[in-house]
Design an enzyme around this catalytic site. Structure first.
Site, mmCIF file in Angstrom:
data_model
loop_
_atom_site.group_PDB
_atom_site.id
_atom_site.type_symbol
_atom_site.label_atom_id
_atom_site.label_comp_id
_atom_site.label_asym_id
_atom_site.label_seq_id
_atom_site.Cartn_x
_atom_site.Cartn_y
_atom_site.Cartn_z
ATOM 1 N N GLY A 218 -8.477 -8.056 -1.292
ATOM 2 C CA GLY A 218 -8.763 -9.025 0.025
ATOM 3 C C GLY A 218 -8.188 -10.455 -0.206
ATOM 4 O O GLY A 218 -6.881 -10.411 -0.681
ATOM 5 N N GLY B 152 -12.921 -4.402 -0.137
ATOM 6 C CA GLY B 152 -14.298 -3.799 0.102
ATOM 7 C C GLY B 152 -14.749 -2.875 -0.847
ATOM 8 O O GLY B 152 -16.079 -3.013 -1.654
ATOM 9 N N LYS C 214 -19.769 -16.280 2.561
ATOM 10 C CA LYS C 214 -21.179 -16.353 2.680
ATOM 11 C C LYS C 214 -21.920 -15.686 1.325
ATOM 12 O O LYS C 214 -21.535 -14.655 0.984
ATOM 13 C CB LYS C 214 -21.710 -15.452 4.014
ATOM 14 C CG LYS C 214 -21.255 -16.138 5.537
ATOM 15 C CD LYS C 214 -22.218 -15.345 6.305
ATOM 16 C CE LYS C 214 -21.556 -15.493 7.678
ATOM 17 N NZ LYS C 214 -22.140 -14.035 8.339
ATOM 18 N N ARG D 218 1.075 -1.280 0.029
ATOM 19 C CA ARG D 218 -0.121 0.148 -0.018
ATOM 20 C C ARG D 218 0.939 1.085 -0.048
ATOM 21 O O ARG D 218 0.393 2.229 -0.656
ATOM 22 C CB ARG D 218 -1.216 -0.126 1.277
ATOM 23 C CG ARG D 218 -1.935 -0.964 0.983
ATOM 24 C CD ARG D 218 -3.109 -1.038 2.088
ATOM 25 N NE ARG D 218 -4.242 -1.607 1.650
ATOM 26 C CZ ARG D 218 -5.196 -2.217 2.624
ATOM 27 N NH1 ARG D 218 -4.994 -2.155 3.822
ATOM 28 N NH2 ARG D 218 -6.216 -2.713 2.030
HETATM 29 P P1 AMP Z 1 -14.739 -13.697 2.319
HETATM 30 O O1 AMP Z 1 -14.159 -12.727 3.221
HETATM 31 O O2 AMP Z 1 -16.380 -13.843 2.232
HETATM 32 O O3 AMP Z 1 -14.146 -13.466 0.938
HETATM 33 O O4 AMP Z 1 -14.477 -15.221 2.752
HETATM 34 C C1 AMP Z 1 -13.164 -15.865 2.869
HETATM 35 C C2 AMP Z 1 -13.341 -16.956 3.787
HETATM 36 O O5 AMP Z 1 -13.971 -17.724 3.219
HETATM 37 C C3 AMP Z 1 -11.631 -17.435 3.802
HETATM 38 O O6 AMP Z 1 -11.325 -17.352 5.369
HETATM 39 C C4 AMP Z 1 -11.992 -19.012 3.672
HETATM 40 O O7 AMP Z 1 -11.531 -19.901 4.387
HETATM 41 C C5 AMP Z 1 -13.413 -18.906 3.817
HETATM 42 N N1 AMP Z 1 -14.253 -20.162 3.071
HETATM 43 C C6 AMP Z 1 -13.833 -20.452 1.531
HETATM 44 N N2 AMP Z 1 -14.673 -21.655 1.410
HETATM 45 C C7 AMP Z 1 -15.304 -22.115 2.350
HETATM 46 C C8 AMP Z 1 -15.911 -23.425 2.669
HETATM 47 N N3 AMP Z 1 -16.141 -24.203 1.696
HETATM 48 N N4 AMP Z 1 -16.421 -23.267 3.806
HETATM 49 C C9 AMP Z 1 -16.094 -22.527 4.930
HETATM 50 N N5 AMP Z 1 -15.235 -21.468 4.760
HETATM 51 C C10 AMP Z 1 -14.903 -21.144 3.454
#
Ligand code: AMP
Length: 438
Positions: A395, A418, A237, A36
């Site tokens: 991210g 974000g 999610k 950064r």
């Molecule tokens: P996000 O911040 O929504 O981009 O999510 C990233 C996180 O999702 C990472 O820390 C991953 O470990 C988690 N992740 C990815 N695939 C899975 C899965 N199948 N089950 C649980 N967590 C997951």
């Protein structure tokens, strides 16, 4: 892009306040990733060369507002205090506050960033120990053309996130020209990212080279997309990415969904998904999106096989026993943690045939080497898509691409997770909307 940038205004001899994103990861007082800082240099160097007096500001981490009269507890501490018996709460609150007052100014100071900037910019940077206090005032007044002052962490004051008018007015009093170059916080509507301009305290407000590049590559790829356009979404999610899914379906030819969010889609399709991550409330939404894709003639690719384990790894990088099963055969007592080999091939083939690819979110629990293969496969396929514009939306996916050594094979790796997600949602970012139009 229709916003003015630093090259559209005269800055010679002027005081220029630059909102940077110096929120770099630190360990034991040392910067562990300086991307950064490096990303901010083109704008800073340009302004110095033009003979501007450059006032730099940024936040770092999530401090308590330790430079204010009343230091507030963060959400976690508040919850911990509320869980205590009533007669212990005042004492616990006081202890947290004392700790914050002692720790934050040491752990979350921007001084190490000033030191690194000095190395990179030939000792032309002074550090102010406050933002709206006497030290900043004196150092800004003493700043000469071609020199810089870095102000202390903006978030040591509640006024930064609270968009306090007096805070904005004071910041604005340091400058004739305002430059926003903090893409990582451009989706936040804080004092230094938007309110200072929105309240009318500075009239000349433009973007720096970093924001200009982020917008040119990402917004332009979304608007003037070269087809086939493939969007890849992963991460934990569905609920976090509702608008992203819907907006990207409007824009892309193929939408690939992996990661934890894929299992809610699989459940919506009628599969048993065992103990996999699921957003039960979003099953209806997933059905709607699958119907939308069908109605629009878009391809929505979901996993066809998955890597499963008995439990989520704990700690996250612990050795783990896994097997790969078809998505129609996920055992009831197991959890899907990565995409399987067939899926990796399916997704990679779609990516390799694309002319534009954007990606946000890992395909599995990539923090664990056994569960990183899906995420690696996407990075590899994007690196191999030679004729395509390849964009990583910050991210975890940016971190993964960098760790895996594919960074120089991508067209663009965003500095804001974000912020890029909000661009993918089709939103206008407040830190950009407030800037002067061309
Ligand atoms: P996000 O911040 O929504 O981009 O999510 C990233 C996180 O999702 C990472 O820390 C991953 O470990 C988690 N992740 C990815 N695939 C899975 C899965 N199948 N089950 C649980 N967590 C997951």
């Amino acid at each position: 892009m229709n916003k003015k940038s630093v090259t559209d205004v005269d800055v010679k001899g002027k005081r220029v306040l630059v909102r940077c994103d110096f929120n770099v990861p630190m360990k034991d007082g040392k910067i562990t990733d300086e991307n950064r800082i490096i990303g901010a240099l083109p704008t800073i160097k340009y302004l110095m060369e033009q003979g501007a007096k450059v006032i730099l500001c940024s936040h770092m981490g999530k401090p308590h507002n330790v430079f204010d009269e009343k230091v507030k507890l963060n959400k976690k501490e508040k919850k911990a205090v509320e869980a205590l018996p009533a007669d212990e709460q005042a004492k616990a609150t006081a202890e947290y506050i004392e700790k914050a007052k002692k720790n934050d100014p040491v752990k979350l100071t921007l001084k190490p960033v000033a030191d690194r900037l000095n190395e990179l910019l030939g000792n032309k940077v002074t550090f102010a120990k406050d933002v709206i206090g006497p030290d900043a005032e004196a150092k800004v007044a003493a700043c000469k053309p071609g020199e810089c002052v870095l102000l202390e962490n903006l978030r040591f004051y509640a006024g930064e996130e609270g968009r306090d008018e007096a805070f904005c007015k004071k910041l604005a009093s340091y400058c004739d020209v305002y430059v926003n170059d903090a893409f990582g916080t451009a989706h936040r509507s804080h004092a230094s990212t938007a309110a200072i301009v929105e309240y009318g305290f500075v009239k000349t407000a433009v973007c720096g080279f970093l924001i200009q590049k982020e917008l040119e590559v990402m917004a332009d790829s979304l608007e003037h997309r070269v087809r086939p356009f493939v969007a890849v979404l992963g991460g934990a999610k569905v609920a976090d990415k509702l608008n992203v899914i819907s907006n990207l379906l409007n824009k892309c030819d193929t939408l690939i969904i992996g990661g934890g969010m894929a299992y809610t889609f699989l459940k919506a399709k009628g599969y048993e998904i065992g103990k996999s991550l699921v957003d039960d409330e979003k099953i209806g939404y997933c059905k709607d999106m699958m119907q939308k894709a069908k109605d629009m003639g878009k391809e929505l690719l979901l996993p066809i096989d998955t890597v499963v384990a008995k439990d989520f790894p704990n700690p996250i990088d612990a050795p783990i026993d896994v097997k790969t099963v078809k998505v129609s055969e996920i055992p009831a007592d197991m959890e899907g943690l990565d995409i399987g080999e067939e899926t990796r091939k399916l997704f990679a083939d779609a990516i390799k045939g694309a002319k534009t690819v954007i990606w946000n979110g890992p395909m599995g629990v990539f923090e664990n080497p056994t569960l990183a293969k899906g995420t690696i496969a996407i990075a590899e396929a994007m690196a191999e898509a030679k004729d395509a514009t390849t964009i990583i939306g910050g991210g975890d996916s940016a971190a993964a691409v960098q760790q895996l050594g594919f960074a120089d094979k991508m067209t663009h790796i965003s500095t804001g997770g974000g912020a890029s997600l909000e661009l993918f949602e089709g939103k206008v970012l407040p830190g950009i909307a407030c800037l002067n139009d061309k």
